[in-house]
Motif scaffolding. Structure first.
Motif, PDB file in Angstrom:
ATOM      1  N   LEU A 178      41.148  45.655  35.267  1.00  0.00           N
ATOM      2  CA  LEU A 178      41.835  44.695  35.173  1.00  0.00           C
ATOM      3  C   LEU A 178      42.656  44.257  36.858  1.00  0.00           C
ATOM      4  O   LEU A 178      42.825  42.729  37.204  1.00  0.00           O
ATOM      5  CB  LEU A 178      42.913  44.746  34.443  1.00  0.00           C
ATOM      6  CG  LEU A 178      42.169  44.988  32.827  1.00  0.00           C
ATOM      7  CD1 LEU A 178      43.669  45.555  31.740  1.00  0.00           C
ATOM      8  CD2 LEU A 178      41.723  43.268  32.466  1.00  0.00           C
ATOM      9  N   SER A 179      42.505  45.413  37.177  1.00  0.00           N
ATOM     10  CA  SER A 179      43.426  45.167  38.335  1.00  0.00           C
ATOM     11  C   SER A 179      43.488  44.908  39.853  1.00  0.00           C
ATOM     12  O   SER A 179      43.485  43.711  40.556  1.00  0.00           O
ATOM     13  CB  SER A 179      43.922  46.607  38.997  1.00  0.00           C
ATOM     14  OG  SER A 179      44.679  46.861  40.841  1.00  0.00           O
ATOM     15  N   GLN A 180      41.336  44.490  39.952  1.00  0.00           N
ATOM     16  CA  GLN A 180      40.271  44.006  40.422  1.00  0.00           C
ATOM     17  C   GLN A 180      40.294  42.580  40.108  1.00  0.00           C
ATOM     18  O   GLN A 180      40.334  41.592  40.613  1.00  0.00           O
ATOM     19  CB  GLN A 180      39.241  44.885  40.826  1.00  0.00           C
ATOM     20  CG  GLN A 180      39.312  46.305  41.396  1.00  0.00           C
ATOM     21  CD  GLN A 180      38.196  46.807  40.671  1.00  0.00           C
ATOM     22  OE1 GLN A 180      36.841  46.254  40.491  1.00  0.00           O
ATOM     23  NE2 GLN A 180      37.254  48.207  41.827  1.00  0.00           N
ATOM     24  N   LYS A 181      40.388  42.177  38.881  1.00  0.00           N
ATOM     25  CA  LYS A 181      39.822  40.609  38.281  1.00  0.00           C
ATOM     26  C   LYS A 181      41.279  40.343  38.331  1.00  0.00           C
ATOM     27  O   LYS A 181      40.525  39.062  38.676  1.00  0.00           O
ATOM     28  CB  LYS A 181      39.551  40.690  37.162  1.00  0.00           C
ATOM     29  CG  LYS A 181      38.176  42.030  36.593  1.00  0.00           C
ATOM     30  CD  LYS A 181      36.958  40.797  37.518  1.00  0.00           C
ATOM     31  CE  LYS A 181      35.359  41.751  37.022  1.00  0.00           C
ATOM     32  NZ  LYS A 181      34.292  40.856  37.759  1.00  0.00           N
ATOM     33  N   ARG A 182      42.485  40.782  38.263  1.00  0.00           N
ATOM     34  CA  ARG A 182      43.620  39.541  38.368  1.00  0.00           C
ATOM     35  C   ARG A 182      43.995  38.611  39.101  1.00  0.00           C
ATOM     36  O   ARG A 182      43.583  39.205  40.488  1.00  0.00           O
ATOM     37  CB  ARG A 182      44.905  40.160  37.880  1.00  0.00           C
ATOM     38  CG  ARG A 182      45.159  41.036  39.161  1.00  0.00           C
ATOM     39  CD  ARG A 182      46.245  41.943  38.792  1.00  0.00           C
ATOM     40  NE  ARG A 182      47.260  40.817  38.090  1.00  0.00           N
ATOM     41  CZ  ARG A 182      49.096  41.470  37.259  1.00  0.00           C
ATOM     42  NH1 ARG A 182      48.530  42.803  37.180  1.00  0.00           N
ATOM     43  NH2 ARG A 182      49.510  40.327  37.203  1.00  0.00           N
ATOM     44  N   LEU A 183      43.943  37.139  39.563  1.00  0.00           N
ATOM     45  CA  LEU A 183      44.348  36.941  40.169  1.00  0.00           C
ATOM     46  C   LEU A 183      45.284  37.088  41.197  1.00  0.00           C
ATOM     47  O   LEU A 183      46.800  37.786  39.812  1.00  0.00           O
ATOM     48  CB  LEU A 183      43.675  35.168  40.083  1.00  0.00           C
ATOM     49  CG  LEU A 183      42.968  34.804  39.240  1.00  0.00           C
ATOM     50  CD1 LEU A 183      43.262  33.413  38.981  1.00  0.00           C
ATOM     51  CD2 LEU A 183      41.813  35.356  39.971  1.00  0.00           C
ATOM     52  N   LYS A 184      46.164  36.589  42.151  1.00  0.00           N
ATOM     53  CA  LYS A 184      46.910  36.653  42.695  1.00  0.00           C
ATOM     54  C   LYS A 184      48.002  35.892  41.721  1.00  0.00           C
ATOM     55  O   LYS A 184      47.608  34.798  41.992  1.00  0.00           O
ATOM     56  CB  LYS A 184      46.741  36.883  44.335  1.00  0.00           C
ATOM     57  CG  LYS A 184      48.063  36.379  45.658  1.00  0.00           C
ATOM     58  CD  LYS A 184      48.163  36.363  46.347  1.00  0.00           C
ATOM     59  CE  LYS A 184      48.875  36.473  47.428  1.00  0.00           C
ATOM     60  NZ  LYS A 184      49.112  35.991  48.782  1.00  0.00           N
ATOM     61  N   GLN A 185      49.404  36.969  41.978  1.00  0.00           N
ATOM     62  CA  GLN A 185      50.311  36.467  41.473  1.00  0.00           C
ATOM     63  C   GLN A 185      50.988  35.502  42.252  1.00  0.00           C
ATOM     64  O   GLN A 185      51.727  35.653  43.033  1.00  0.00           O
ATOM     65  CB  GLN A 185      51.159  37.926  40.849  1.00  0.00           C
ATOM     66  CG  GLN A 185      50.588  38.208  39.999  1.00  0.00           C
ATOM     67  CD  GLN A 185      51.787  39.520  39.346  1.00  0.00           C
ATOM     68  OE1 GLN A 185      52.429  39.950  39.223  1.00  0.00           O
ATOM     69  NE2 GLN A 185      52.488  38.125  38.192  1.00  0.00           N
ATOM     70  N   SER A 186      50.993  34.136  41.856  1.00  0.00           N
ATOM     71  CA  SER A 186      52.022  32.832  43.213  1.00  0.00           C
ATOM     72  C   SER A 186      51.989  31.675  42.249  1.00  0.00           C
ATOM     73  O   SER A 186      51.522  31.377  41.281  1.00  0.00           O
ATOM     74  CB  SER A 186      50.843  32.885  43.690  1.00  0.00           C
ATOM     75  OG  SER A 186      49.185  32.347  43.725  1.00  0.00           O
TER      76      SER A 186
END
Length: 250
Positions: A178-186
């Motif tokens: 999940l850490s690798q797959k999540r898109l950048k929070q922006s």
């Protein structure tokens, strides 16, 4: 000075009524309840995560709580008033005095989230649990589904799962994936996700979708809902000349 204070209060009042702010308040409340009631060493709370699926679309999940007892996917709703709905209805109803507002069944909304996690994490269906949490001064006027809760009661439901479903390796890999797959929070990620949702929901019906026809007069049946119970039914578009109705959901 006093005009500045009045202006600030006015702006804050408007801001707190926006869907965006209501969503943030709801997510914050769940964060606090999770921290207070669930052991942070056993339950890892991953918040506000956007994931990209194999078909190029995205899904945004309020909370994913990872534990050895399973992965709990939480959809948060910050609402007040009376709530009408059951797990089989496509739309639920919120009523505040005489004003009514229909919204998508959050269980169906969260179903897409759980299926996305099955795809990404390669975990069996029974290891991923869907939960909907309503935050705010609301009350259900219909029977609440077993995995729908008001305020912090969801934590007891999570703790009721005591059988280990994930090995230590699966637990660690789930968090890492999940850490690798999540898109950048922006802001850009949020904007693109909203555009993705709009494109998906504005898609025109395909020719294979059928229209319900009245068995009495042959006119089209229209989806309606009972003002007292919130239940859905189909009524003839020829009303009041034809009063045929059919119970059921879309």
């Amino acid at each position: 000075m006093i005009f500045w204070l009045i202006g600030s209060v006015f702006v804050l009042g408007i801001l707190f009524k926006t869907p965006w702010m209501k969503g943030k308040v709801g997510e914050f409340t769940v964060n606090v309840a999770t921290s207070l009631h669930l052991n942070k060493n056993e339950y890892i709370n991953i918040r506000n995560i956007t994931l990209q699926l194999n078909d190029g679309s995205t899904t945004q999940i309020d909370h994913i709580i990872v534990s050895r007892y399973g992965v709990f996917v939480i959809e948060t709703k910050n609402m007040k008033g009376w709530i009408f709905g059951d797990e089989h209805q496509s739309m639920w109803t919120q009523q505040i005095f005489k004003e009514k507002h229909r919204f998508q069944n959050p269980l169906r909304q969260n179903y897409r989230h759980t299926k996305a996690l099955e795809e990404i994490l390669a975990l069996p269906t029974e290891n991923i649990m869907s939960i909907v949490v309503f935050i705010g001064d609301c009350k259900f006027k219909t029977t609440m589904p077993k995995n729908v809760f008001i305020n912090a009661k969801y934590t007891s439901y999570i703790q009721s799962f005591q059988e280990e479903k994930l090995s230590a390796y699966q637990f660690d890999m789930t968090i890492e994936t999940l850490s690798q797959k999540r898109l950048k929070q922006s802001f850009t990620t949020d904007r693109e996700h909203v555009a993705n949702l709009s494109a998906r929901h504005n898609t025109k019906p395909t020719p294979t979708q059928t229209t319900k026809i009245c068995s009495r007069c042959g006119k089209e049946m229209v989806l309606r809902h009972n003002r007292q119970t919130g239940e859905e039914f189909y009524g003839c578009s020829g009303y009041p000349k034809c009063r045929n109705i059919v119970k059921g959901t879309s």
